[in-house]
Design an enzyme around this catalytic site. Structure first.
Site, PDB file in Angstrom:
ATOM      1  N   LYS A   1      -1.549  -0.053  11.374  1.00 12.67           N
ATOM      2  CA  LYS A   1      -2.115  -1.363  11.689  1.00 12.67           C
ATOM      3  C   LYS A   1      -1.014  -2.157  12.389  1.00 12.67           C
ATOM      4  O   LYS A   1       0.131  -1.703  12.429  1.00 12.67           O
ATOM      5  CB  LYS A   1      -2.594  -2.076  10.421  1.00 12.67           C
TER       6      LYS A   1
ATOM      7  N   ASN B   1       6.762   5.434  -5.881  1.00 14.43           N
ATOM      8  CA  ASN B   1       5.597   5.971  -5.164  1.00 14.43           C
ATOM      9  C   ASN B   1       4.740   6.852  -6.070  1.00 14.43           C
ATOM     10  O   ASN B   1       5.251   7.520  -6.976  1.00 14.43           O
ATOM     11  CB  ASN B   1       6.030   6.729  -3.903  1.00 14.43           C
TER      12      ASN B   1
ATOM     13  N   PHE C   1     -13.357  -0.758  -2.538  1.00 12.49           N
ATOM     14  CA  PHE C   1     -14.333  -1.672  -1.916  1.00 12.49           C
ATOM     15  C   PHE C   1     -13.914  -2.051  -0.492  1.00 12.49           C
ATOM     16  O   PHE C   1     -14.741  -2.116   0.411  1.00 12.49           O
ATOM     17  CB  PHE C   1     -14.493  -2.950  -2.763  1.00 12.49           C
TER      18      PHE C   1
ATOM     19  N   ARG D   1      -9.765  -0.213  18.847  1.00  9.90           N
ATOM     20  CA  ARG D   1      -9.640  -1.377  17.947  1.00  9.90           C
ATOM     21  C   ARG D   1     -10.483  -2.559  18.389  1.00  9.90           C
ATOM     22  O   ARG D   1     -10.431  -3.624  17.751  1.00  9.90           O
ATOM     23  CB  ARG D   1      -8.178  -1.810  17.879  1.00  9.90           C
TER      24      ARG D   1
ATOM     25  N   THR E   1       0.433   1.541  -8.095  1.00 11.34           N
ATOM     26  CA  THR E   1      -0.993   1.755  -8.331  1.00 11.34           C
ATOM     27  C   THR E   1      -1.155   3.048  -9.122  1.00 11.34           C
ATOM     28  O   THR E   1      -0.675   4.101  -8.702  1.00 11.34           O
ATOM     29  CB  THR E   1      -1.730   1.866  -6.986  1.00 11.34           C
TER      30      THR E   1
ATOM     31  N   PRO F   1       2.105   9.298  -4.869  1.00 14.13           N
ATOM     32  CA  PRO F   1       1.283   9.945  -3.828  1.00 14.13           C
ATOM     33  C   PRO F   1       0.217  10.875  -4.410  1.00 14.13           C
ATOM     34  O   PRO F   1       0.200  11.104  -5.621  1.00 14.13           O
ATOM     35  CB  PRO F   1       2.320  10.762  -3.045  1.00 14.13           C
TER      36      PRO F   1
ATOM     37  N   CYS G   1      -2.417   3.943   1.148  1.00 10.81           N
ATOM     38  CA  CYS G   1      -3.111   3.746  -0.130  1.00 10.81           C
ATOM     39  C   CYS G   1      -4.620   3.955  -0.172  1.00 10.81           C
ATOM     40  O   CYS G   1      -5.124   4.480  -1.165  1.00 10.81           O
ATOM     41  CB  CYS G   1      -2.767   2.373  -0.675  1.00 10.81           C
ATOM     42  N   PHE G   2      -5.358   3.538   0.864  1.00 10.77           N
ATOM     43  CA  PHE G   2      -6.821   3.606   0.748  1.00 10.77           C
ATOM     44  C   PHE G   2      -7.291   5.025   0.387  1.00 10.77           C
ATOM     45  O   PHE G   2      -8.022   5.226  -0.577  1.00 10.77           O
ATOM     46  CB  PHE G   2      -7.489   3.146   2.043  1.00 10.77           C
TER      47      PHE G   2
HETATM   48  P1  NAD Z   1       7.490   3.653  -1.072  1.00 13.34           P
HETATM   49  O1  NAD Z   1       7.521   5.117  -0.927  1.00 13.34           O
HETATM   50  O2  NAD Z   1       7.727   2.775   0.111  1.00 13.34           O
HETATM   51  O3  NAD Z   1       8.566   3.203  -2.181  1.00 13.34           O
HETATM   52  C1  NAD Z   1       8.744   3.846  -3.410  1.00 13.34           C
HETATM   53  C2  NAD Z   1      10.239   3.929  -3.696  1.00 13.34           C
HETATM   54  O4  NAD Z   1      10.428   4.441  -5.018  1.00 13.34           O
HETATM   55  C3  NAD Z   1      11.001   4.862  -2.756  1.00 13.34           C
HETATM   56  O5  NAD Z   1      12.026   4.151  -2.095  1.00 13.34           O
HETATM   57  C4  NAD Z   1      11.566   5.944  -3.681  1.00 13.34           C
HETATM   58  O6  NAD Z   1      12.844   6.410  -3.296  1.00 13.34           O
HETATM   59  C5  NAD Z   1      11.637   5.204  -5.001  1.00 13.34           C
HETATM   60  N1  NAD Z   1      11.686   6.078  -6.168  1.00 13.34           N
HETATM   61  C6  NAD Z   1      10.933   7.173  -6.447  1.00 13.34           C
HETATM   62  N2  NAD Z   1      11.290   7.703  -7.630  1.00 13.34           N
HETATM   63  C7  NAD Z   1      12.293   6.937  -8.113  1.00 13.34           C
HETATM   64  C8  NAD Z   1      13.047   6.974  -9.308  1.00 13.34           C
HETATM   65  N3  NAD Z   1      12.847   7.918 -10.237  1.00 13.34           N
HETATM   66  N4  NAD Z   1      14.012   6.037  -9.498  1.00 13.34           N
HETATM   67  C9  NAD Z   1      14.240   5.070  -8.559  1.00 13.34           C
HETATM   68  N5  NAD Z   1      13.520   4.984  -7.413  1.00 13.34           N
HETATM   69  C10 NAD Z   1      12.561   5.898  -7.191  1.00 13.34           C
HETATM   70  O7  NAD Z   1       6.087   3.292  -1.751  1.00 13.34           O
HETATM   71  P2  NAD Z   1       5.325   1.898  -1.685  1.00 13.34           P
HETATM   72  O8  NAD Z   1       4.513   1.814  -0.456  1.00 13.34           O
HETATM   73  O9  NAD Z   1       6.281   0.810  -2.013  1.00 13.34           O
HETATM   74  O10 NAD Z   1       4.295   2.084  -2.888  1.00 13.34           O
HETATM   75  C11 NAD Z   1       4.725   2.063  -4.226  1.00 13.34           C
HETATM   76  C12 NAD Z   1       3.514   1.913  -5.130  1.00 13.34           C
HETATM   77  O11 NAD Z   1       2.864   0.670  -4.846  1.00 13.34           O
HETATM   78  C13 NAD Z   1       2.449   2.987  -4.940  1.00 13.34           C
HETATM   79  O12 NAD Z   1       1.873   3.255  -6.178  1.00 13.34           O
HETATM   80  C14 NAD Z   1       1.437   2.324  -4.042  1.00 13.34           C
HETATM   81  O13 NAD Z   1       0.136   2.831  -4.234  1.00 13.34           O
HETATM   82  C15 NAD Z   1       1.488   0.893  -4.493  1.00 13.34           C
HETATM   83  N6  NAD Z   1       1.107  -0.107  -3.492  1.00 13.34           N
HETATM   84  C16 NAD Z   1       1.533   0.010  -2.201  1.00 13.34           C
HETATM   85  C17 NAD Z   1       1.207  -0.976  -1.257  1.00 13.34           C
HETATM   86  C18 NAD Z   1       1.667  -0.894   0.173  1.00 13.34           C
HETATM   87  O14 NAD Z   1       1.243  -1.727   0.965  1.00 13.34           O
HETATM   88  N7  NAD Z   1       2.498   0.037   0.564  1.00 13.34           N
HETATM   89  C19 NAD Z   1       0.470  -2.095  -1.671  1.00 13.34           C
HETATM   90  C20 NAD Z   1       0.070  -2.183  -3.006  1.00 13.34           C
HETATM   91  C21 NAD Z   1       0.402  -1.186  -3.903  1.00 13.34           C
HETATM   92  C1  UGA Z   2      -4.463  -2.390   1.712  1.00 11.25           C
HETATM   93  C2  UGA Z   2      -5.136  -3.552   0.975  1.00 11.25           C
HETATM   94  O1  UGA Z   2      -5.655  -4.464   1.945  1.00 11.25           O
HETATM   95  C3  UGA Z   2      -4.152  -4.267   0.059  1.00 11.25           C
HETATM   96  O2  UGA Z   2      -4.830  -5.274  -0.685  1.00 11.25           O
HETATM   97  C4  UGA Z   2      -3.541  -3.245  -0.906  1.00 11.25           C
HETATM   98  O3  UGA Z   2      -2.581  -3.873  -1.720  1.00 11.25           O
HETATM   99  C5  UGA Z   2      -2.895  -2.135  -0.114  1.00 11.25           C
HETATM  100  O4  UGA Z   2      -3.887  -1.514   0.754  1.00 11.25           O
HETATM  101  C6  UGA Z   2      -2.366  -1.025  -0.968  1.00 11.25           C
HETATM  102  O5  UGA Z   2      -2.775  -0.857  -2.090  1.00 11.25           O
HETATM  103  O6  UGA Z   2      -1.525  -0.323  -0.406  1.00 11.25           O
HETATM  104  P1  UGA Z   2      -2.871  -2.143   3.829  1.00 11.25           P
HETATM  105  O7  UGA Z   2      -3.237  -0.711   3.726  1.00 11.25           O
HETATM  106  O8  UGA Z   2      -1.442  -2.509   3.926  1.00 11.25           O
HETATM  107  O9  UGA Z   2      -3.446  -2.940   2.553  1.00 11.25           O
HETATM  108  O10 UGA Z   2      -3.590  -2.803   5.095  1.00 11.25           O
HETATM  109  P2  UGA Z   2      -5.094  -3.259   5.389  1.00 11.25           P
HETATM  110  O11 UGA Z   2      -5.040  -4.548   6.101  1.00 11.25           O
HETATM  111  O12 UGA Z   2      -5.944  -3.206   4.203  1.00 11.25           O
HETATM  112  O13 UGA Z   2      -5.581  -2.165   6.436  1.00 11.25           O
HETATM  113  C7  UGA Z   2      -5.826  -0.824   6.050  1.00 11.25           C
HETATM  114  C8  UGA Z   2      -6.420  -0.051   7.227  1.00 11.25           C
HETATM  115  O14 UGA Z   2      -7.748  -0.485   7.495  1.00 11.25           O
HETATM  116  C9  UGA Z   2      -5.643  -0.242   8.533  1.00 11.25           C
HETATM  117  O15 UGA Z   2      -5.581   0.995   9.212  1.00 11.25           O
HETATM  118  C10 UGA Z   2      -6.484  -1.236   9.294  1.00 11.25           C
HETATM  119  O16 UGA Z   2      -6.308  -1.170  10.680  1.00 11.25           O
HETATM  120  C11 UGA Z   2      -7.890  -0.801   8.872  1.00 11.25           C
HETATM  121  N1  UGA Z   2      -8.903  -1.867   9.028  1.00 11.25           N
HETATM  122  C12 UGA Z   2      -8.796  -3.020   8.315  1.00 11.25           C
HETATM  123  C13 UGA Z   2      -9.992  -1.650   9.847  1.00 11.25           C
HETATM  124  O17 UGA Z   2     -10.124  -0.595  10.490  1.00 11.25           O
HETATM  125  N2  UGA Z   2     -10.957  -2.629   9.955  1.00 11.25           N
HETATM  126  C14 UGA Z   2     -10.866  -3.800   9.268  1.00 11.25           C
HETATM  127  O18 UGA Z   2     -11.780  -4.645   9.404  1.00 11.25           O
HETATM  128  C15 UGA Z   2      -9.759  -3.999   8.428  1.00 11.25           C
END
Ligand code: NAD
Ligand code: UGA
Length: 457
Positions: free
Chosen positions: A338, A90, A225, A432, A131, A92, A275-276
């Protein structure tokens, strides 16, 4: 059984878990192991009660677990054995010190980099799956390659674009896979190794190669975006509520223009998710650090508009319920950020619940998958909030129902039955735009819709 390559993922969360499960499924010739410092999570990944809810995930886990997909907490051993390491810890927003509230907190990433150097006895490819701020690869290379073991690490950026709720579909059929590297001989060779993994199921034209900085920055820009589109349509929803225009009709009209496209134009209570906001704040911080004030301000407004939309929703409740919510029973239908996820990180429902409590409302929450997380998030409010599984039960004697999450379940409820059980006048707020509003009005609800004046329903 002998495997071609040993692939490790550090971080078993919303990204690491699904991403690596799909890689294991598509590449049976490779061994995939996922490690985490969180022992409970790793234990849960080995049961059928997975630590995250994601449609279709359990099926893929069941197909691969124990064959070429493994989970472990022995991080040093797995690092030492791996050829390729995906890092998906993560990242954050910082809550302290320089950059507090904006910059990414990279402490988990840095700890991982040190753990990799300490446990490794051979050269490896390290992949940024998390990210990260642009130019993180430079810092990672510095930590990793300042070792005295005579081993070398190539750092590749391969950001993840999956969305929660559709993660398995997104991973199996990605619009694109982005792989950035240094454009040196070694960097290009490492890049090709990662391209070859994805080529097991992704066609070559969908695999975008770039330099490492473009790849890192593209991920932040993609999220910025997407979020910007939501803030843009939400800003128009406010205008619609005052003019007789209907935001859904506007989305349809502008979305038919192929240059604009019809996705991500649903007006709502605001965007949530982990993430957003975090990624835009990071973009703002980077721009500010480079003295690009106008760029920073431009993107910061996307977040300001989102905050405005959440506040506006509660203000509208107040103004349509005789300017007082005190002791009124208000039921939130949905708490996840969502549909099709139990994730509640940065969910707009959290902020709405808090504002309603400030108005002394009696808040009830129902959600098919996110009640457990809701209770954790709102623990500080104790029994001032009630959590109810059944939406009909939750809505009994309520003054208002507010749709927070677009679960299909809420589209299919018997709203006549819900209305019969509520206090009158019975209000419904569709945050919604998923319900049949004229039908609700016919039933007798005071119906309030995002981006539409109630007189026009
Ligand atoms: P998450 O919190 O669900 O998972 C991260 C995991 O990493 C946790 O389980 C934590 O315990 C582990 N961790 C932390 N430090 C550690 C260490 N030193 N050794 C081993 N494990 C460790 O987070 P996530 O939602 O999976 O997001 C991870 C990354 O991916 C972030 O940078 C996020 O921005 C990016 N990302 C998330 C999404 C999404 O939909 N959640 C989509 C695309 C990108
Ligand atoms: C978003 C991106 O869509 C992924 O491509 C990216 O990998 C991810 O963030 C990330 O980096 O974590 P996510 O946050 O899982 O994915 O879900 P989305 O479908 O993007 O929705 C984000 C929020 O926007 C939700 O609260 C959703 O309800 C809201 N939303 C989405 C709207 O209010 N209106 C829309 O038209 C679309």
């Amino acid at each position: 059984m002998s495997f071609e390559k040993k692939i490790l993922c550090i971080g078993a969360g919303y990204v690491g878990g699904p991403t690596m499960t799909v890689i294991a499924d598509k590449c049976p010739q490779h061994k995939v192991t996922i490690v985490d410092i969180n022992e409970e999570k790793i234990a849960a990944w080995q049961t059928d009660d997975l630590p995250i809810y994601e449609p279709g995930l359990l099926d893929v886990v069941k197909r691969t677990r124990g064959k070429n997909l493994f989970f472990s907490t022995d991080i040093p051993k797995e690092i030492d054995e791996a050829d390729i390491i995906f890092v998906s810890v993560n990242t954050p927003t910082k809550t302290f010190g320089e950059g507090k509230g904006k910059a990414s907190d990279l402490q988990y990433l840095e700890k991982t980099a040190h753990a990799i150097v300490e446990a490794s006895n051979s050269s490896k490819i390290i992949i940024e799956k998390s990210t990260l701020p642009v130019r993180t690869a430079e810092a990672l290379e510095k930590i990793l390659n300042s070792n005295d073991k005579g081993i070398h690490f190539d750092v590749i950026s391969n950001p993840e674009f999956l969305a929660e709720g559709t993660a398995i579909h997104d991973l199996e059929n990605p619009d694109r896979v982005l792989i950035g590297s240094r454009e040196t001989e070694e960097g290009l060779k490492a890049r090709q190794t990662i391209v070859d993994i994805y080529k097991n199921w992704v066609s070559d034209e969908r695999i975008i190669r770039s330099n490492v900085w473009s790849s890192e920055l593209s991920k932040l820009v993609a999220n910025a975006f997407l979020a910007q589109r939501i803030s843009s349509i939400n800003s128009i929803s406010a205008l619609c509520e005052h003019t007789g225009a209907d935001v859904s009709e506007i989305s349809r009209a502008i979305g038919a223009d192929s240059r604009i496209g019809n996705k991500f134009l649903n007006a709502s209570i605001g965007f949530g998710g982990s993430c957003f906001k975090k990624d835009i704040l990071n973009l703002v911080y980077i721009s500010e650090s480079l003295g690009l004030t106008e760029v920073a301000e431009y993107w910061e407004n996307v977040i300001k508009m989102n905050d405005y939309q959440e506040k506006r929703f509660v203000k509208r409740m107040l103004s349509t319920m005789f300017n007082t919510l005190a002791n009124k029973k208000i039921v939130l239908f949905g708490f996840a950020f969502k549909a099709n996820t139990g994730d509640t990180r940065e969910t707009p429902a959290y902020y709405v619940a808090k504002m309603l409590l400030e108005e002394h409302a009696n808040v009830y929450i129902t959600d098919p998958k996110a009640l457990k997380n809701a209770k954790i998030d709102l623990a500080e409010f104790g029994n001032r909030i009630k959590y109810v599984d059944d939406p009909y039960e939750a809505a009994k004697d309520a003054d208002a129902v507010a749709i927070m999450t677009e679960w299909d379940l809420y589209k299919e409820l018997d709203y006549k039955k819900i209305h019969d059980g509520m206090r009158k006048p019975a209000h419904i707020y569709d945050g919604r735009n998923i319900l049949d509003h004229s039908k609700l009005k016919e039933i007798g609800f005071d119906t309030h819709v995002i981006g539409k004046h109630s007189d026009n329903i």
